[in-house]
Motif scaffolding. Structure first.
Motif, PDB file in Angstrom:
ATOM      1  N   ILE A  40       0.869  -1.109   0.127  1.00 30.90           N
ATOM      2  CA  ILE A  40       0.257  -0.184   0.182  1.00 30.90           C
ATOM      3  C   ILE A  40       0.995   1.386  -0.036  1.00 30.90           C
ATOM      4  O   ILE A  40       0.275   2.400   0.235  1.00 30.90           O
ATOM      5  N   HIS A  41       2.079   1.040  -0.089  1.00 21.52           N
ATOM      6  CA  HIS A  41       3.062   2.295  -0.176  1.00 21.52           C
ATOM      7  C   HIS A  41       4.343   1.935  -0.951  1.00 21.52           C
ATOM      8  O   HIS A  41       4.602   0.705  -1.126  1.00 21.52           O
ATOM      9  N   GLY A  42       5.200   2.861  -1.375  1.00 18.28           N
ATOM     10  CA  GLY A  42       6.529   2.531  -1.899  1.00 18.28           C
ATOM     11  C   GLY A  42       6.182   2.377  -3.401  1.00 18.28           C
ATOM     12  O   GLY A  42       5.098   2.641  -4.005  1.00 18.28           O
ATOM     13  N   TYR A  43       7.314   2.101  -3.882  1.00 14.89           N
ATOM     14  CA  TYR A  43       7.333   2.066  -5.581  1.00 14.89           C
ATOM     15  C   TYR A  43       6.475   0.683  -6.016  1.00 14.89           C
ATOM     16  O   TYR A  43       6.258   1.045  -7.248  1.00 14.89           O
ATOM     17  N   ASN A  44       6.098  -0.084  -5.431  1.00 15.12           N
ATOM     18  CA  ASN A  44       5.190  -1.361  -5.662  1.00 15.12           C
ATOM     19  C   ASN A  44       3.774  -0.850  -5.366  1.00 15.12           C
ATOM     20  O   ASN A  44       3.021  -1.957  -4.994  1.00 15.12           O
ATOM     21  N   ILE A  45       3.413   0.221  -5.419  1.00 15.81           N
ATOM     22  CA  ILE A  45       2.264   0.399  -4.904  1.00 15.81           C
ATOM     23  C   ILE A  45       0.945  -0.051  -5.597  1.00 15.81           C
ATOM     24  O   ILE A  45       0.939  -0.172  -6.983  1.00 15.81           O
ATOM     25  N   TRP A  46      -0.297  -0.627  -4.982  1.00 14.90           N
ATOM     26  CA  TRP A  46      -1.275  -1.162  -5.685  1.00 14.90           C
ATOM     27  C   TRP A  46      -2.106  -0.186  -6.517  1.00 14.90           C
ATOM     28  O   TRP A  46      -2.630   0.854  -6.058  1.00 14.90           O
ATOM     29  N   ARG A  47      -2.110  -0.400  -7.829  1.00 12.99           N
ATOM     30  CA  ARG A  47      -2.543   0.876  -8.717  1.00 12.99           C
ATOM     31  C   ARG A  47      -4.104   0.775  -8.980  1.00 12.99           C
ATOM     32  O   ARG A  47      -4.824   1.728  -9.244  1.00 12.99           O
ATOM     33  N   ASP A  48      -4.743  -0.481  -8.767  1.00 11.58           N
ATOM     34  CA  ASP A  48      -6.120  -0.505  -8.949  1.00 11.58           C
ATOM     35  C   ASP A  48      -7.056  -0.037  -7.880  1.00 11.58           C
ATOM     36  O   ASP A  48      -6.774  -0.177  -6.838  1.00 11.58           O
ATOM     37  N   PRO A  49      -8.171   0.782  -8.421  1.00 10.50           N
ATOM     38  CA  PRO A  49      -8.827   1.261  -7.233  1.00 10.50           C
ATOM     39  C   PRO A  49      -9.844   0.039  -6.435  1.00 10.50           C
ATOM     40  O   PRO A  49     -10.046   0.356  -5.247  1.00 10.50           O
ATOM     41  N   MET A  50      -9.766  -0.981  -7.168  1.00  6.50           N
ATOM     42  CA  MET A  50     -10.456  -2.232  -6.570  1.00  6.50           C
ATOM     43  C   MET A  50      -9.288  -3.070  -5.815  1.00  6.50           C
ATOM     44  O   MET A  50      -8.354  -3.543  -6.442  1.00  6.50           O
ATOM     45  N   LYS A  51      -9.637  -3.297  -4.564  1.00  5.90           N
ATOM     46  CA  LYS A  51      -8.249  -4.174  -3.865  1.00  5.90           C
ATOM     47  C   LYS A  51      -8.669  -5.632  -4.594  1.00  5.90           C
ATOM     48  O   LYS A  51      -9.756  -6.134  -4.873  1.00  5.90           O
ATOM     49  N   PRO A  52      -7.704  -6.404  -4.339  1.00  8.95           N
ATOM     50  CA  PRO A  52      -7.541  -7.847  -4.790  1.00  8.95           C
ATOM     51  C   PRO A  52      -9.003  -8.597  -4.157  1.00  8.95           C
ATOM     52  O   PRO A  52      -9.491  -9.296  -4.946  1.00  8.95           O
ATOM     53  N   SER A  53      -9.113  -8.389  -3.151  1.00  8.52           N
ATOM     54  CA  SER A  53     -10.416  -9.229  -2.425  1.00  8.52           C
ATOM     55  C   SER A  53     -11.797  -8.623  -3.125  1.00  8.52           C
ATOM     56  O   SER A  53     -12.487  -9.576  -3.586  1.00  8.52           O
ATOM     57  N   GLN A  54     -11.810  -7.239  -3.418  1.00  8.41           N
ATOM     58  CA  GLN A  54     -12.999  -6.858  -4.255  1.00  8.41           C
ATOM     59  C   GLN A  54     -13.198  -7.499  -5.518  1.00  8.41           C
ATOM     60  O   GLN A  54     -14.141  -7.831  -6.222  1.00  8.41           O
ATOM     61  N   ILE A  55     -11.884  -7.620  -6.225  1.00 12.67           N
ATOM     62  CA  ILE A  55     -11.947  -8.073  -7.526  1.00 12.67           C
ATOM     63  C   ILE A  55     -12.435  -9.661  -7.597  1.00 12.67           C
ATOM     64  O   ILE A  55     -13.065 -10.035  -8.614  1.00 12.67           O
ATOM     65  N   LEU A  56     -11.634 -10.246  -6.711  1.00 12.37           N
ATOM     66  CA  LEU A  56     -11.992 -11.650  -6.323  1.00 12.37           C
ATOM     67  C   LEU A  56     -13.447 -11.988  -6.286  1.00 12.37           C
ATOM     68  O   LEU A  56     -14.159 -12.490  -6.930  1.00 12.37           O
ATOM     69  N   THR A  57     -13.919 -11.119  -5.220  1.00 10.34           N
ATOM     70  CA  THR A  57     -15.503 -11.138  -5.057  1.00 10.34           C
ATOM     71  C   THR A  57     -16.264 -10.986  -6.309  1.00 10.34           C
ATOM     72  O   THR A  57     -17.152 -11.787  -6.820  1.00 10.34           O
ATOM     73  N   ARG A  58     -15.958 -10.180  -7.179  1.00  9.42           N
ATOM     74  CA  ARG A  58     -16.922  -9.748  -8.352  1.00  9.42           C
ATOM     75  C   ARG A  58     -16.662 -10.922  -9.389  1.00  9.42           C
ATOM     76  O   ARG A  58     -17.540 -11.444  -9.993  1.00  9.42           O
ATOM     77  N   LEU A  59     -15.236 -11.326  -9.487  1.00  7.61           N
ATOM     78  CA  LEU A  59     -15.169 -12.546 -10.514  1.00  7.61           C
ATOM     79  C   LEU A  59     -15.883 -13.835 -10.104  1.00  7.61           C
ATOM     80  O   LEU A  59     -16.383 -14.375 -11.148  1.00  7.61           O
ATOM     81  N   CYS A  60     -16.070 -14.041  -8.756  1.00  8.10           N
ATOM     82  CA  CYS A  60     -16.760 -15.167  -8.373  1.00  8.10           C
ATOM     83  C   CYS A  60     -18.296 -14.770  -8.775  1.00  8.10           C
ATOM     84  O   CYS A  60     -19.019 -15.711  -9.179  1.00  8.10           O
ATOM     85  N   LYS A  61     -18.696 -13.639  -8.455  1.00  9.69           N
ATOM     86  CA  LYS A  61     -20.171 -13.421  -8.715  1.00  9.69           C
ATOM     87  C   LYS A  61     -20.342 -13.629 -10.238  1.00  9.69           C
ATOM     88  O   LYS A  61     -21.383 -14.327 -10.724  1.00  9.69           O
ATOM     89  N   GLU A  62     -19.694 -13.036 -11.049  1.00 15.09           N
ATOM     90  CA  GLU A  62     -19.708 -12.882 -12.425  1.00 15.09           C
ATOM     91  C   GLU A  62     -19.708 -14.466 -12.910  1.00 15.09           C
ATOM     92  O   GLU A  62     -20.657 -14.839 -13.898  1.00 15.09           O
ATOM     93  N   GLY A  63     -18.769 -15.318 -12.513  1.00  9.77           N
ATOM     94  CA  GLY A  63     -18.556 -16.531 -12.939  1.00  9.77           C
ATOM     95  C   GLY A  63     -19.442 -17.418 -12.300  1.00  9.77           C
ATOM     96  O   GLY A  63     -19.399 -18.692 -12.782  1.00  9.77           O
ATOM     97  N   LYS A  64     -20.530 -17.260 -11.310  1.00 11.31           N
ATOM     98  CA  LYS A  64     -21.422 -18.081 -10.698  1.00 11.31           C
ATOM     99  C   LYS A  64     -20.392 -19.187  -9.973  1.00 11.31           C
ATOM    100  O   LYS A  64     -20.635 -20.200 -10.166  1.00 11.31           O
ATOM    101  N   VAL A  65     -19.231 -18.895  -9.316  1.00 16.76           N
ATOM    102  CA  VAL A  65     -18.501 -19.577  -8.462  1.00 16.76           C
ATOM    103  C   VAL A  65     -18.753 -19.444  -7.158  1.00 16.76           C
ATOM    104  O   VAL A  65     -19.002 -18.301  -6.634  1.00 16.76           O
ATOM    105  N   ASP A  66     -18.709 -20.544  -6.439  1.00 14.13           N
ATOM    106  CA  ASP A  66     -18.996 -20.539  -5.221  1.00 14.13           C
ATOM    107  C   ASP A  66     -17.667 -20.016  -4.353  1.00 14.13           C
ATOM    108  O   ASP A  66     -16.610 -20.335  -4.485  1.00 14.13           O
ATOM    109  N   GLY A  67     -17.840 -18.811  -3.518  1.00 21.65           N
ATOM    110  CA  GLY A  67     -16.769 -18.142  -2.882  1.00 21.65           C
ATOM    111  C   GLY A  67     -16.680 -16.509  -3.164  1.00 21.65           C
ATOM    112  O   GLY A  67     -18.036 -16.083  -3.428  1.00 21.65           O
ATOM    113  N   PRO A  68     -15.816 -15.907  -2.781  1.00 23.66           N
ATOM    114  CA  PRO A  68     -14.758 -16.489  -1.999  1.00 23.66           C
ATOM    115  C   PRO A  68     -15.102 -16.700  -0.369  1.00 23.66           C
ATOM    116  O   PRO A  68     -15.695 -15.828   0.070  1.00 23.66           O
ATOM    117  N   HIS A  69     -14.443 -17.576   0.117  1.00 20.36           N
ATOM    118  CA  HIS A  69     -14.585 -17.565   1.624  1.00 20.36           C
ATOM    119  C   HIS A  69     -13.348 -17.531   2.365  1.00 20.36           C
ATOM    120  O   HIS A  69     -12.575 -18.228   2.250  1.00 20.36           O
TER     121      HIS A  69
END
Length: 1976
Positions: free
Chosen positions: A1579-1608
């Motif tokens: 969350i800081h430094g030269y390798n800062i996360w660029r996407d406004p969505m955090k990985p957990s949000q992206i994962l939740t969205r992918l699961c919802k769109e793909g009708k996959v059970d999760g993420p738990h």
């Protein structure tokens, strides 16, 4: 064809034992099974089969050997049986019982019973006679996978043929007497042959049982090939050549780019070098570097050419270094290097990258090497794409010797050699001057002159030499040699020899011959130097009639195919390697010409009389332009037969009356009285009688030969060099067979027929048999005197090559498996190229045969047939491929007239029978003609048998009906401006033609029409016609409403023939539809799906023919459709179409497209999209999915194409076509339900993937258990190591100095980028090392086996393994310990576009280019890009009608979307697009100075950003480091263009190149290309996360769109998605080092393995930088440089992203280097003392860092050093700007006084120290120098004694140090210079101290320059001789006198005093004497 040997029994054996039999034929052996414990009878009862490629010769042998088998020792031979196959060939079946002979050729009692059958060829490969197999249960099937006996047993050597064999040709002997031939065997066969297996395992033999039974597998028989081209045309006809247009002479675009990086080790002292780069006649120079022997340039030059390939590849690239060139003087050449463009083009990737060119001095060949230049050379033709290795920081130490600029296999030490080209004489020259003057002369003085003044010019390696001119001679004699001197082996492939006509105005070429040096030499270890001749070479060119302006003059220059014989030249070539140490040698490389010793007449072979016979069986398809005048055909060979303009008859054959007359010795011995003038007719009849063409149809005419076929014959005399042609023919036969087989295999793979590997095995079998056959044949008559050295050497090397090829083919055959077919096919292609190369004979003998069509004595069109193809031999393999066969020739227009569309129309089609051979072999010259004719002889020849006929009259003729079933064509050529065509096909057979109907506006017509040709009369025997029907020509035209139809392409077919007595039933009838490739010129232009049958009309007339029954369409009128048995079987399919939108539609007829609609059509059915009401506002469709049902063939290969058309709906119901696209293959859109066999992951099993993304670098213990139910666990234990390390740090014990963790604050985005580039290079290197082939990977992926999950796992693991390898530091690859990488998070650098990695992001949305306008031909260059008028986005799905249940049952199935479930909405959406442009490489120079001033321009929709003010001056590799933000709304603005422009002070800026990116496909792709997934989350430094969505949000969205059970998210550090569990760290540090719990790490770990998730998984795009080629529309297809960038996209309805990353280029850091020169020692003494002659030097030291001009600094002078010691205590100060990442110093300066702005240069950080001897009046003398690379230079020696020369030359291992790490270094360094012999010598040593400070440190702690304040250095303590003598003369005298010459001076003074006294005494003596005498 096959030979079957049934070995029944062997009786009367002695003793008990295990017996085994070995059967050998044509060098291929089979072993029987072992019979154990036989007594006197061995009952083998086995059948062996050899598929044979060529007819069995009567003299060939079959050999059967019987052995006593032993498991331990080698088998013991009992006896041998040999049999000549004469009887077998005649009767096809022989049964024999005969005694054996032992190895002493004595008869033994043992008897053998064997049955031999031979199936001769009958037209088709593999149409067997069924009776042959019925009683033969034990027939071995050759082809079962890998269980062939010969796969198990090594084949034995080919048995050499006994000499007695030839004498058994007489048929009268019995079979048995012929069988005992073995008794004449000359050599004892060694019973213990090395290559037979001593032990034969029983299991192996049991495998044979598996191969028995079940007859022949249909697939092992060769396919009826898919095109007429590869079909084996049987014995009476040869294949027609389908490609018409000559491609060679046509100009193309080429670009030669050369980067001169640096030069090293240049010979000479203190030089100012410039590099000159020359390509052809264009020269470019680098800038000048002063006073250095190793200048660094890094300058890039580009040369553009538009010429034909022949000219291009002969151009010479010359790189030379010139010393002290300036405006006034040209400078002196140091050395040069040259190679031709062809050599570069032949390299892999068409380039040399970072290679060192060796310089040599052409004027002084004894001098040796003059230095090295490091450069990149690349040659790009249109459409070549070059993979440039990634231009990153080049830090590797250069290994010069290992990276020389030389092709593979050329030795580094090339020697000088002389090339002697001996020119003896020429003959048959054409007339080259007008005869006007000559006639005047003849009238006045009666002299008759030859009208040509020839001389010969030879071009080689950029030099040319010429012989003298022989005035007025058609048969000039020169006997001269032209001598070139060049390095050997030369890097120039071809030598050009040209006969020219000397003329007062301008000389013109008469003919040109190219000598390819690769063909006349061999560089193997048993190779030979280039050698040639003495031999004749034939020259071809334009027609021989002299015109002042010859339109075909190019042909005489050697461009394009010659259309007529011009002359032949006798020449020889020899090479002599020079011994350069020899003092007598002339050391220049000037071309010399001197006399050569003449050679005898007979050295090129004995003159023989050759006889050429031809019969014209048909002349049709004569172009209508020639249809109104009588037509005659003329055949010529050399000048023989050329009545029109042959002119100078060859005067070789001596028996002549006088030059003008015909030969005396004629074919007729009893010549009649009237044989005077018209006797000429008997010697040759070379042209057919004139005849008026008759009309065939609108375009073509034919000559009505009917049953009377005209003949021609010509006698000619040539040196007898048939052996050369025979050997070439054998190799050509092998190559043709191979090519045909490989085409078959490729076709099988393409059409997915079963068992392509079997066919390939058969092909390799044929190849190895053919190679063995060559060895036995080529060895025959070598002894004749006219063999040149090249003949002997070539024969040896061909035999070696073919022998090894045969062995390789045999071993390859065993390795061919189903999954390796593709690779092995590639290897076989190499065999093919090798064979074609070997078969090309460099020493000509008989010239080619030309067939000309003449209309009213004008030459109209021609065909050229190589003479070797017509040459007769009694050995079948040596026979030319067209000899005694009927050849279909298509005549074409000569020269440039044949280019382009003119070359595609056939001028005439001939069916021509040709035979060429010695006159004495002439008896069977008619043997190959179709039978059933009578000969008609000329009046004089009546009744004389040997006299050839002048025409043939056919008495037998057959009536036939031809049915052409024209079903459909696809991918045709667009001939109209709409981008479509109105095609119809025209079918020609003999002299009839018919057309199909015209189908309007389509490129994929389905004619479905049967054309019936009635009343066809074919001449000849019925049976022959069955095997050899004439070919059918099909031409496709585009119907135009006005004017004549446009030609669109042509193809050939052979009909399937049914004789009257055959039944019309399977297997042959009805025929299958096949695809025929359509050609237009040399380019393919679609496929035709059709079938053709030729039915004989029997005595009962047409009643017997199969009825024409088909669905007769009433509405189609008289058109008959293709009958039922032939048309494909159809079933119902549904085609669903996804309509997404239209993009980038261009104007139509100047009006903008406003209301477009898409029409989809397939097989007559179709569907229309909804109308887009306002294209400008929203170009997407509102109804997304529609479908239609259609009947399609069951066979997917026959599926018709699907047409997409876009129309614009205008007012009043008018439609205009905008553009169209044809999807030629629906296969990729066919829905295939998932097979249940894949291991389904049932919900009980969990897959655990554990990750610690914090530290991407670690050792791995990987454990994988996999099986469908159990857990698959990948454990990565890292945490422990991590903790230990942290502890270590706390303790402060620096155990691992290299492993320093980089300071976070030091790192920036560029650190990450450079680290990633190193990784990428490392991966590429490893790929090269392990030779991973991309295709192999694909095959592994697609192979059956574990599907899905495992695959992704493996990938993930492989990726980790890669990481592990990369980071193991010193242990791996023995790399230096300092290479250990600091831990930096990395991104992925793609060396290509992102699209190519994620197949164009067409995972569900496809883009179809809409085309309009005519397809261009190469010349007009209207490429696909120019015809593109827009793009349709959408997709298709095709499936058989009942919808597969698994789809409709899935959860959330929405029937309106059909198969396209889960696609996003296509409403307009606003997006923030952020473009990061990193840098560009290798830009094409845009300014005159060879540089460019680039800046970036970004265009998206209406936004156009031009970053003009930030242009980068004079850079071809600019680093931009910029980001641009643009707001756009999809779909209106979706095509992003990033362009690089060149800034100009005046005028408009030029486009260098641009790249286009389709953002929409990326945005909607499942690969989620909106913002790359980083490697780790921070969350800081030269390798800062660029996407406004955090990985957990992206994962939740992918699961919802793909009708996959999760993420738990489970306990911290665990997440479960579907049935995969991912683990990882659960805490994160913020800026202040506080740790907080987080789920992001594990979510990221799940995202990085998203492809493992079943059903919906796919690779997500990682954080990356992609490299995109820049293209310029003006130079289509040629890359103008590359751009590295990446694009992020953020939807505006989501939270806003953070500020853009800062990737601005690193600013160089300011440093100051302080160098203190303390002392020097052992400096060479240069000056002689004026008074005393003593050696001394006035030493000073000069140093610089950036370049001679800017900052050189000198110490003061230490005068008069007598020991070479100097004391200075002098300080230099060098401030500089340094880029640590690239290890370069950055300088900004104006190039010249006229420059507008400063240019930035990057140069390596090298400190140069030099010692000089100061002179007052002349220039200072340079003594020696050393160059220290500040990043790695040898550590200085502690004392002057330890300082040696080897420290600098690198001959001893000295520890290297970097001033940037050490900061302060002191020591002694050696100074070197080169002596006269060019070797280094030590010229002094310097003690210096280097101290590096940053600018801030330097400011705090200032020091003075030289010895000034602050911190002054003390004065050196110099002995007093070092004074300036003219400042203090007394002191110097004191020194001079007192110190050295004290005593000498005292002595001199005393002596002077003594002399003075003496003189005074003598002077005063007389006076005193007088005084004494007088006044005493």
């Amino acid at each position: 064809m096959a030979l079957l040997v049934h070995l029944k029994t062997v009786s009367e054996l002695r003793g008990r034992g295990d017996r085994i039999a070995k059967v050998t034929f044509r060098g291929q052996s089979f072993y029987s099974r072992v019979l154990e414990n036989c007594e006197d009878v061995a009952d083998f009862d086995e059948t062996f089969r050899w598929p044979v490629a060529s007819n069995i010769d009567r003299t060939e042998m079959l050999e059967i050997q019987i052995f006593n088998y032993s498991k331990v020792f080698s088998n013991k031979l009992i006896g041998t049986f040999r049999m000549v196959l004469q009887k077998v060939v005649e009767e096809n079946h022989v049964e024999v019982t005969e005694t054996l002979i032992d190895d002493n050729n004595a008869i033994i009692k043992t008897r053998l019973c064997v049955e031999v059958r031979y199936q001769a060829t009958d037209g088709k490969v593999g149409s067997w006679d069924d009776g042959d197999f019925l009683g033969d249960e034990s027939l071995q099937e050759e082809e079962k996978d890998s269980q062939e006996t010969d796969g198990l047993l090594p084949g034995s050597r080919p048995s050499s043929r006994p000499p007695g064999e030839k004498s058994f040709r007489r048929a009268g002997r019995s079979v048995f007497s012929a069988m005992k031939l073995g008794k004449n065997r000359p050599h004892k066969e060694d019973p213990q042959r090395q290559d037979e297996p001593a032990v034969l395992e029983m299991e192996d033999l049991d495998h044979l049982a598996i191969r028995l039974g079940d007859g022949l597998d249909p697939d092992s028989v060769s396919l009826a090939s898919v095109t007429a081209l590869t079909t084996n045309v049987s014995n009476k006809r040869s294949k027609p050549d389908i490609k018409m247009e000559p491609s060679a002479g046509r100009p193309m675009d080429y670009q030669v780019s050369i980067t001169v990086i640096e030069a090293r080790q240049l010979v000479g002292l203190n030089m100012d070098p410039v590099v000159c780069v020359e390509v052809g006649d264009d020269k470019k120079y680098t800038s000048m570097k002063e006073s250095t022997n190793c200048p660094y340039y890094n300058e890039y030059f580009v040369f553009d050419f538009h010429v034909s390939p022949d000219i291009m590849f002969d151009k010479i690239i010359k790189i030379s270094v010139i010393h002290s060139k300036n405006l006034l003087r040209s400078g002196t050449l140091v050395g040069s290097f040259k190679m031709d463009v062809g050599t570069v083009y032949a390299q892999p990737e068409h380039q040399f990258y970072h290679k060192w060119a060796i310089l040599s001095d052409p004027d002084d060949i004894s001098a040796g090497l003059k230095g090295y230049v490091k450069c990149d050379v690349a040659v790009v033709g249109k459409g070549d794409n070059i993979k440039t290795p990634h231009k990153a920081n080049e830090t590797e130490e250069d290994d010069i010797e290992g990276n020389l600029l030389l092709p593979e296999g050329v030795p580094a030490e090339r020697q000088w050699a002389r090339f002697y080209v001996k020119i003896y004489r020429a003959e048959g020259l054409p007339r080259m001057n007008t005869s006007l003057m000559a006639n005047v002369k003849k009238a006045f003085i009666g002299e008759n002159k030859d009208l040509v003044d020839p001389y010969v010019q030879v071009f080689f390696a950029g030099q040319k030499g010429k012989t003298s001119v022989q005035k007025s001679s058609y048969e000039p004699l020169w006997n001269e040699q032209v001598i070139f001197t060049d390095l050997f082996p030369p890097l120039c492939k071809r030598m050009k020899v040209q006969i020219r006509d000397s003329d007062k105005v301008n000389d013109v070429a008469i003919g040109t011959h190219f000598i390819d040096l690769r063909k006349i030499s061999n560089d193997g270890d048993r190779g030979f130097l280039p050698t040639l001749g003495p031999a004749w070479v034939n020259m071809y060119g334009s027609t021989r009639n002299y015109t002042l302006l010859d339109e075909h003059q190019d042909l005489n220059e050697g461009l394009g195919e010659g259309v007529s014989f011009r002359a032949r030249l006798m020449l020889a070539l020899a090479v002599e390697i020079l011994d350069t140490s020899n003092p007598e040698l002339t050391s220049s490389t000037e071309v010399q010409v001197e006399q050569a010793t003449p050679v005898s007449e007979s050295c090129t072979g004995k003159m023989e009389e050759f006889f050429l016979f031809g019969a014209f069986l048909e002349a049709s398809m004569i172009d209508r332009k020639n249809g109104d005048k009588p037509v005659t055909f003329e055949v010529t060979i050399g000048n023989y037969g050329n009545e029109v303009d042959g002119l100078s008859r060859p005067q070789r054959p001596r028996p002549r009356k006088e030059p003008g007359d015909e030969e005396e010795v004629d074919l007729i011995q009893n010549s009649s009285d009237d044989e005077g003038d018209d006797g000429g007719d008997l010697a040759s009849v070379s042209s057919t009688p004139p005849m008026r063409p008759q009309i065939t149809d609108r375009n073509y005419f034919h000559l009505p030969y009917l049953e009377r076929k005209p003949c021609i014959y010509i006698k000619s005399w040539w040196p007898d060099q048939r052996r050369r042609l025979y050997n070439a023919n054998i190799m050509d036969h092998i190559a043709d067979k191979l090519e045909e087989g490989l085409n078959d295999v490729q076709e099988m793979i393409k059409t997915e027929k079963s068992y392509p590997e079997r066919r390939l095995r058969g092909v390799l079998e044929e190849l190895s048999c053919g190679c063995h056959r060559f060895l036995s044949l080529a060895d025959k008559d070598q002894g004749h005197s006219s063999c040149t050295r090249l003949d002997r050497e070539r024969l040896k090397s061909c035999m070696r090559e073919l022998e090894s090829m045969g062995q390789q083919a045999r071993s390859l055959r065993a390795q061919v498996k189903r999954h390796t077919v593709r690779d092995k096919l590639r290897l076989c292609q190499n065999f093919l190229q090798k064979l074609r190369f070997l078969a090309d004979e460099p020493q000509h003998s008989i010239p080619d045969v030309f067939v000309w069509m003449m209309s009213s004595n004008k030459r109209v069109a021609y065909a050229r047939v190589p003479s070797k193809d017509l040459l007769f031999s009694i050995v079948e393999e040596e026979l030319g491929k067209d000899c005694a066969k009927v050849k279909t020739l298509f005549l074409k227009l000569p020269g440039k007239r044949g280019f382009g569309s003119a070359g595609w129309t056939v001028q005439a089609k001939l069916e021509l029978y040709l035979w060429l051979g010695l006159s004495k072999q002439r008896k069977d010259f008619l043997c190959g003609l179709p039978c059933g004719f009578e000969e008609v002889k000329a009046a004089q020849g009546l009744g004389l048998h040997p006299f050839p006929p002048i025409s043939l009259v056919y008495t037998k003729k057959q009536a036939f009906q031809l049915r052409a079933h024209m079903y459909q064509a696809r991918s045709l050529f667009a001939a109209d401006s709409s981008g479509l065509s109105d095609p119809f096909a025209r079918v020609f057979f003999i002299n009839q033609s018919q057309c199909t109907e015209v189908l309007n506006e389509t490129l994929c017509p389905t004619w479905d029409q049967m054309l019936v040709f009635d009343n066809l009369e074919l001449y000849g025997e019925a049976q022959e016609l069955r095997d050899d029907p004439p070919i059918i020509v099909i031409e496709i035209y585009d119907q135009d409403s006005m004017g004549k139809a446009d030609f669109m392409g042509r193809t050939f077919a052979k009909p399937l023939v049914k004789m009257a007595d055959e039944a019309y039933c399977p297997p042959r009838f009805p025929p299958q539809l096949e695809y025929y490739q359509i050609y237009r010129g040399n380019a393919t232009a679609g496929d035709l799906l059709a079938a053709f049958e030729l039915l004989q009309i029997g005595p009962a007339g047409k009643a017997d023919l199969p009825p024409i029954n088909g669905p007769v369409d009433v509405d189609r009128g008289p058109i008959m459709p293709v009958p039922v048995g032939i048309r494909p079987v159809l079933s119902k399919y549904r085609v669903e179409v996804l309509f997404w939108g239209l993009r980038d539609l261009k104007r139509v007829n100047l009006a903008q497209v406003d209301r477009p609609r898409v029409d989809i059509e397939c097989a007559g059915k179709g569907v229309q999209s909804s109308l887009i009401h306002n294209y400008k506002k929203n170009p997407n469709f509102n109804t997304l999915v529609k479908w239609f049902e259609v009947d399609l063939p069951e066979n997917e290969l026959l599926h018709p194409p699907l047409n997409i058309r876009v129309v614009d709906c205008r007012a009043f119901g008018r439609y205009t076509l905008v553009g169209s696209h044809a999807v030629s293959s629906l296969r990729r859109f066919i829905y295939r339900p998932r097979d249940g066999s894949a291991p389904s992951w049932n919900s009980t099993g969990e897959v655990v993937v554990s990750m610690e993304p914090e530290v991407p670098i670690k050792k791995l213990e990987t454990m994988v258990k996999l099986d469908a139910t159990s857990d698959a666990i990948i454990k990565v234990d890292v945490a422990e190591e991590e903790k230990k390390k942290k502890k270590k740090k706390k303790k402060g014990t620096a155990e691992e100095p290299e492993e320093e963790e980089p300071d976070e604050s030091m790192l920036d985005w560029w650190s990450k980028y450079f680290a990633s580039i190193d990784t990428m290079k490392e991966q590429l290197r490893q790929q090269e090392v392990s030779g991973i082939d991309v295709e192999d990977k694909e095959e592994m992926d697609s192979s059956e086996g574990l599907k899905g999950p495992m695959k992704g796992k493996e990938k993930a693991r492989a990726a980790k393994e890669e990481k592990k390898k990369r980071t193991q530091g010193p242990g791996q690859g023995s790399e230096a310990p300092e290479k250990k990488k600091p831990k930096i998070d990395e991104l992925k650098v793609y060396p290509k576009e992102l699209e190519s990695e994620f197949d164009n992001f067409e995972d569900w949305l496809h883009t179809f280019n809409l085309l309009r306008g005519k397809t261009g031909d190469d010349e007009d260059g209207s490429t696909e890009e120019e015809r593109t008028v827009g793009r349709f986005k959408g997709s298709l799905c095709v499936y058989k009608v009942p919808l597969p249940e698994d789809v409709s049952r899935e959860a959330g199935y929405d029937p309106t979307y059909g198969m396209f479930q889960g696609i996003p909405s296509n409403d307009p959406i606003n997006v923030l697009v952020r473009i990061y442009v990193v840098r560009a490489t290798d830009l094409h120079p845009a300014d005159i100075n060879g540089k460019a001033d680039p800046y970036i321009a970004v265009r998206l929709g209406k936004t156009d950003i031009r970053d003009k003010e930030n242009y980068i001056s004079k850079q071809l590799n600019p680093v931009f480091g910029k980001s641009f933000d643009i707001e756009a709304s999809f779909p209106m603005e979706s095509m992003l263009t990033v362009a690089v422009y060149d800034w100009d002070l005046v005028g408009t800026d030029d486009l260098i190149g641009e790249t286009k990116i389709d953002l929409e496909n990326r945005f909607y792709s499942k690969h989620r290309a909106t913002c790359g997934i980083a490697h780790t989350y921070s969350i800081h430094g030269y390798n800062i996360w660029r996407d406004p969505m955090k990985p957990s949000q992206i994962l939740t969205r992918l699961c919802k769109e793909g009708k996959v059970d999760g993420p738990h998210f489970g306990p911290p550090g665990r997440v479960k998605v579907a049935n995969h569990v991912f683990t990882g760290p659960s805490e994160i540090e913020d800026e202040n080092g506080q740790r907080k719990p987080t789920d992001e790490h594990v979510a990221l770990s799940a995202l990085r393995h998203w492809e493992d998730i079943p059903r919906v998984g796919c690779r997500l795009v990682p954080e990356h930088v992609e490299t995109r080629p820049l293209l310029n529309p003006d130079k289509p297809g040629i890359e103008q440089g590359r751009l590295e960038l990446w694009v992020d996209m953020f939807p505006m309805d989501m939270p806003a992203p953070g500020t853009p990353l800062d990737i601005s280029p690193r600013k160089p850091k300011k440093y100051e280097l302080r160098v203190i020169v303390w002392n020097t020692d052992e400096v060479v003494l240069e000056d002689d003392d004026f008074f005393t002659g003593e050696k001394s030097s006035d030493i000073f030291v000069r140093g610089w860092l950036k370049g001679q001009q800017e900052d050189k600094q000198d110490t003061d002078v230490h005068y008069h050093s007598l020991t070479g010691e100097g004391n200075f205590n002098w300080r230099y100060l060098f401030p500089f700007d340094y880029l640590a990442a690239e290890e370069k110093i950055v300088i900004s300066k104006k190039e010249s006084m006229f420059s507008w702005d400063e240019t930035e240069y990057k140069i390596p950080a090298r400190l140069t120290l030099q010692i000089w001897d100061a002179d007052h009046f002349s220039a200072d003398d340079f003594l020696g120098a050393i160059e220290l690379d500040l990043n790695r230079f040898p550590r200085g020696a502690k004392t002057a004694k330890q300082c040696t020369m080897e420290m600098a030359t690198g001959e001893v291992d000295v520890p290297l140090v970097s001033i940037f790490k050490q900061k302060r270094v002191k020591g002694w360094w050696p100074l070197l210079a080169r002596n006269e012999n060019d070797e280094f010598e030590l010229t002094g040593k310097v003690e210096a101290e280097l101290h590096l400070l940053t600018a801030e440190e330097a400011e705090k702690n200032p020091v003075g320059l030289a010895r000034n304040e602050p911190d002054p250095l003390e004065k050196p303590n110099r002995p007093d001789t070092a004074f300036v003598w003219f400042l203090n003369p007394l002191k110097s005298i004191k020194y001079l006198i007192c110190t050295r010459y004290k005593w000498l001076i005292i002595k001199i003074v005393l002596a002077l005093l003594g002399l003075l006294l003496l003189a005074l005494f003598l002077y005063s003596l007389p006076g005193y004497m007088v005084k004494k005498l007088l006044g005493a």
